[in-house]
Design a protein around this motif. Structure first.
Motif, PDB file in Angstrom:
ATOM      1  N   VAL A   1      -4.583  10.467  -4.056  1.00 37.15           N
ATOM      2  CA  VAL A   1      -4.960   9.096  -3.279  1.00 37.15           C
ATOM      3  C   VAL A   1      -6.550   9.427  -2.385  1.00 37.15           C
ATOM      4  CG1 VAL A   1      -4.328   7.754  -1.319  1.00 37.15           C
ATOM      5  CG2 VAL A   1      -2.579   8.788  -2.723  1.00 37.15           C
TER       6      VAL A   1
ATOM      7  N   LYS B   1      -7.567  -2.047   1.850  1.00 36.60           N
ATOM      8  CA  LYS B   1      -7.864  -1.611   0.460  1.00 36.60           C
ATOM      9  C   LYS B   1      -7.373  -0.113   0.424  1.00 36.60           C
ATOM     10  CE  LYS B   1     -11.991   0.466  -1.770  1.00 36.60           C
ATOM     11  NZ  LYS B   1     -13.228   0.917  -1.833  1.00 36.60           N
ATOM     12  N   SER B   2      -7.024   0.099  -0.834  1.00 44.12           N
ATOM     13  CA  SER B   2      -6.420   1.762  -0.984  1.00 44.12           C
ATOM     14  C   SER B   2      -7.120   1.781  -2.515  1.00 44.12           C
ATOM     15  CB  SER B   2      -5.051   1.746  -1.190  1.00 44.12           C
ATOM     16  OG  SER B   2      -4.544   1.517   0.191  1.00 44.12           O
ATOM     17  N   SER B   3      -7.302   3.367  -2.811  1.00 46.97           N
ATOM     18  CA  SER B   3      -7.837   3.808  -3.930  1.00 46.97           C
ATOM     19  C   SER B   3      -7.088   5.074  -4.285  1.00 46.97           C
ATOM     20  CB  SER B   3      -9.295   4.288  -3.662  1.00 46.97           C
ATOM     21  OG  SER B   3     -10.101   3.119  -3.774  1.00 46.97           O
ATOM     22  N   ALA B   4      -7.134   5.146  -5.563  1.00 44.50           N
ATOM     23  CA  ALA B   4      -6.251   6.412  -5.964  1.00 44.50           C
ATOM     24  C   ALA B   4      -6.792   6.701  -7.624  1.00 44.50           C
ATOM     25  CB  ALA B   4      -4.886   6.094  -6.057  1.00 44.50           C
TER      26      ALA B   4
ATOM     27  N   THR C   1      -5.391  -0.796   5.145  1.00 41.37           N
ATOM     28  CA  THR C   1      -4.200  -1.857   5.102  1.00 41.37           C
ATOM     29  C   THR C   1      -4.805  -2.957   4.272  1.00 41.37           C
ATOM     30  OG1 THR C   1      -5.641  -2.854   7.071  1.00 41.37           O
ATOM     31  CG2 THR C   1      -3.557  -1.886   7.609  1.00 41.37           C
TER      32      THR C   1
ATOM     33  N   ARG D   1      -6.496  -4.020  -3.538  1.00 43.00           N
ATOM     34  CA  ARG D   1      -6.970  -4.822  -2.218  1.00 43.00           C
ATOM     35  C   ARG D   1      -5.890  -6.105  -1.897  1.00 43.00           C
ATOM     36  NH1 ARG D   1     -11.765  -3.217  -4.834  1.00 43.00           N
ATOM     37  NH2 ARG D   1     -13.197  -2.304  -3.350  1.00 43.00           N
TER      38      ARG D   1
ATOM     39  N   MET E   1       0.989  -1.318   0.040  1.00 47.64           N
ATOM     40  CA  MET E   1       0.129  -0.046   0.043  1.00 47.64           C
ATOM     41  C   MET E   1       0.861   1.124   0.060  1.00 47.64           C
ATOM     42  SD  MET E   1      -2.993  -0.932  -0.408  1.00 47.64           S
ATOM     43  CE  MET E   1      -4.312  -2.055   0.018  1.00 47.64           C
ATOM     44  N   ASP E   2       2.050   1.350   0.917  1.00 54.92           N
ATOM     45  CA  ASP E   2       2.836   2.294   0.637  1.00 54.92           C
ATOM     46  C   ASP E   2       3.380   2.364  -0.448  1.00 54.92           C
ATOM     47  OD1 ASP E   2       2.359   2.816   3.103  1.00 54.92           O
ATOM     48  OD2 ASP E   2       4.198   1.266   3.936  1.00 54.92           O
TER      49      ASP E   2
ATOM     50  N   LYS F   1      -6.688   5.037   1.671  1.00 59.21           N
ATOM     51  CA  LYS F   1      -5.474   4.289   2.058  1.00 59.21           C
ATOM     52  C   LYS F   1      -5.767   3.584   3.418  1.00 59.21           C
ATOM     53  CE  LYS F   1      -0.552   3.875   2.588  1.00 59.21           C
ATOM     54  NZ  LYS F   1       0.247   4.214   3.753  1.00 59.21           N
TER      55      LYS F   1
ATOM     56  N   ASP G   1      -8.239   0.494  -7.648  1.00 56.80           N
ATOM     57  CA  ASP G   1      -8.549   0.221  -6.406  1.00 56.80           C
ATOM     58  C   ASP G   1      -7.326  -0.879  -6.199  1.00 56.80           C
ATOM     59  OD1 ASP G   1     -10.459   1.995  -5.987  1.00 56.80           O
ATOM     60  OD2 ASP G   1     -12.110   0.530  -6.287  1.00 56.80           O
TER      61      ASP G   1
ATOM     62  N   VAL H   1       0.679   3.963  -3.343  1.00 54.59           N
ATOM     63  CA  VAL H   1       0.375   5.427  -3.166  1.00 54.59           C
ATOM     64  C   VAL H   1       1.475   6.186  -3.722  1.00 54.59           C
ATOM     65  CG1 VAL H   1      -1.419   5.177  -1.270  1.00 54.59           C
ATOM     66  CG2 VAL H   1       0.861   5.659  -0.865  1.00 54.59           C
TER      67      VAL H   1
END
Length: 570
Positions: free
Chosen positions: A223, A230-233, A228, A244, A211-212, A226, A242, A215
């Motif tokens: 971004v 799921k993250s979206s940008a 652990t 996951r 994840m780090d 964010k 997205d 982004v």
DNA sequence: GCCGTTTTCGGCCCGACTGTTTTCAGTCG
């Protein structure tokens, strides 16, 4: 009346009921009906006029069937008019802004009389929204950004574009610590012709930095979230991504879940509920006990089904077919033995016949057809009878220089507005492959266009009708044509319909492929290449064919050369 | 409002993240 228009009416009803806070299941019914009608290949208005039973359409019951009849016969729907009377027109438009749902639209309208995008933006900028229930300065800021994006109209992306971004991001993320597996899901995996966003799934060991790393990807503009798992940008091009992270024992379940479609998943979960099971993105559960999840096959097996290819997962009958063991054996890229439409420097192509042939041989093909434009296509310096005759002779010469690949002599002849062909029969007779196509005068009425095409494909030398609807994805709609009548005519004339694999076209599109196939009309998949590189577009044509439930035997250019030539004969 | 090989009534898929809160509503997919 087009299916799209009817679908839009039901969508508007759902939106208004949503804002009014109506029964969510009733709202869903209208949304399901909208999707069902919008996805149909058969014209629903015509069905209604012919007195066919509309309730046979999934998601259409007594009430909605009545409404369709009213729309078709009067052009209006009283129920919608009544709903509209209660609310200003701009309210449903607000729902299209990301992060804005029915509740907030209602909140803004009730408190601040906000009913247009402009008023919403002004209120956000003046800091008036933050005073409302559960709103703050952050929400205002996000809304202002979302409005800007809405205004620039960034929506869906062509499959080929999304494909390239996905590949690049996956290659980048693969180098993160602890990544064991990574795959794109979503509509990209289903190979839809356009993709709204990318869903990338990864299995990671503990202590991952994915994840780090994500982004920090240099294509990212913003971004959006964010966490652990799921993250979206959003990328600079506007495409949302997205990512996951999942435990290995859930990967199959997650891949299944995030591949969708939503409608397919709802149907699958309902099937699970009937078996006292629960499917989530973490697995298939009986009470607390996890029965399956590591592999996608297991998820389907848990509800008594074979694996369903991602391209079929639209809830268009694939679950029923799978249950009966009647899934098609879908065509694969490796089934394709040749490419039957391409252009060279003789007209608007960028490379020579020899270069195209060498590249095709490299791709493992047994044959290709060189199919230049005819003279009506002036911008492409289309060939007249004399130049085509010379070109056919030139192809024969080049054939002498190359072994292991048959170069078929072809042409893409224009079907003129009156339905006659742009070249004399005498020269068409000399060709192994004659594709008919339309390149100008798109603005005929449906009746005239249908008549034009049917007259054109009735020519006894014509084998294939190319890019049958003339659409360009996200750029130009199809010309008006009665596709069902066209399909019937193709069958009567023994003409194959092309799936043009060019990523800007994908024409025929998936639902029409299925319709043609169901009627027993043969298909060909061709790249319409204008360069050697374009020959690799074949995969997009195969994706489209698969989405249309096509098997290898439905597609003529899976045949060996001798059988192909026989099949092309009328 | 739709749907049904246990049903014509009583269900209707399920979970994560954000922003606002201090336990959760709204939105998204």
């Amino acid at each position: 009346m087009e299916n799209r228009q009817i679908a839009d009416i039901f969508t508007e009803i759902a939106d208004i009921l949503d804002i009014k806070g109506d029964n969510p299941f009733r709202i869903r019914s209208y949304r399901n009906a909208a999707r069902s009608v919008g996805d149909m290949s058969e014209n629903v208005a015509a069905m209604a006029r012919e007195g066919k039973d509309l309730e046979q359409i999934p998601g259409i019951g007594t009430s909605i069937a009545e409404k369709i009849k009213e729309i078709v016969s009067t052009g209006r729907l009283e129920f919608l008019d009544e709903l509209r009377a209660g609310l200003p027109r701009g309210l449903t438009e607000l729902l299209k802004i990301e992060g804005l749902g029915p509740k907030k639209v209602k909140l803004f309208y009730d408190n601040l009389k906000i009913d247009t995008v402009d008023k919403l933006e002004a209120a956000a900028r003046e800091g008036k929204l933050r005073e409302l229930f559960r709103m703050g300065d952050k929400s205002e800021e996000n809304l202002i950004k979302a409005i800007a994006r809405y205004r620039t109209g960034q929506g869906r992306f062509k499959l080929s574009v999304a494909f390239e971004y996905a590949q690049s991001i996956i290659n980048y993320l693969k180098r993160s610590k602890g990544v064991r597996a990574i795959e794109a899901a979503g509509s990209l995996r289903r190979r839809r012709e356009t993709v709204g966003d990318l869903d990338i799934l990864a299995i990671c060991a503990g202590g991952t930095d994915i994840m780090d790393r994500f982004v920090e990807y240099d294509g990212i503009e913003e971004v959006l979230a964010k966490g652990t798992t799921k993250s979206s940008a959003r990328l600079a091009c506007g495409l949302q991504v997205d990512v996951r992270v999942l435990p290995g024992e859930s990967f199959g379940a997650a891949l299944q879940y995030f591949t969708g479609s939503k409608e397919h998943n709802i149907a699958l979960r309902t099937r699970a509920v009937e078996r006292k099971l629960k499917i989530s993105e973490y697995g298939v559960f009986k009470g607390e006990r996890c029965l399956a999840g590591r592999r996608e096959e297991e998820v389907y097996a848990a509800v008594g089904l074979p694996l369903i290819a991602p391209e079929l997962r639209e809830n268009h009958g694939e679950i029923e077919a799978a249950g009966k063991g009647k899934l098609p054996k879908l065509i694969e890229l490796s089934d394709v033995r040749g490419d039957l439409q391409m252009h060279t420097t003789a007209t608007d192509g960028k490379e020579s016949v020899l270069d195209m042939a060498l590249k095709a041989r490299e791709l493992g093909y047994d044959y290709i057809a060189i199919t230049e434009h005819s003279k009506a296509v002036k911008v492409a310096r289309g060939l007249d009878e004399k130049r085509l005759a010379k070109h056919l002779k030139a192809i024969e010469k080049i054939q002498e220089k190359i072994t292991g690949l048959r170069i078929l002599k072809g042409v893409e002849v224009d079907i003129l507005p009156d339905g006659s062909l742009d070249l004399d029969d005498a020269i068409l007779k000399e060709c192994d492959v004659v594709i008919g196509a339309i390149h100008y005068r798109f603005n005929l009425s449906e009746k005239e266009m249908t008549r034009r095409i049917i007259r054109g494909i009735s020519n006894r030398h014509l084998n294939i009708f190319g890019h049958p609807t003339g659409r360009l994805i996200l750029e130009r709609p199809s010309y008006e044509v009665d596709i069902e009548e066209l399909i019937r005519a193709a069958k009567d004339c023994g003409v194959a319909l092309e799936i043009n694999a060019h990523p800007d076209r994908l024409d025929l599109r998936d639902v029409h492929v299925r319709l043609a196939r169901d009627q027993g009309v043969k298909l060909v998949i061709s790249t319409d290449a204008h360069s050697t590189q374009n020959l690799e577009f074949m995969r997009y044509g195969v994706f489209t064919a698969r989405r249309g439930w096509a098997e290898a035997e439905d597609v003529l250019n899976t045949l060996p050369l001798d059988k192909l030539l026989r099949a092309l004969k009328k």
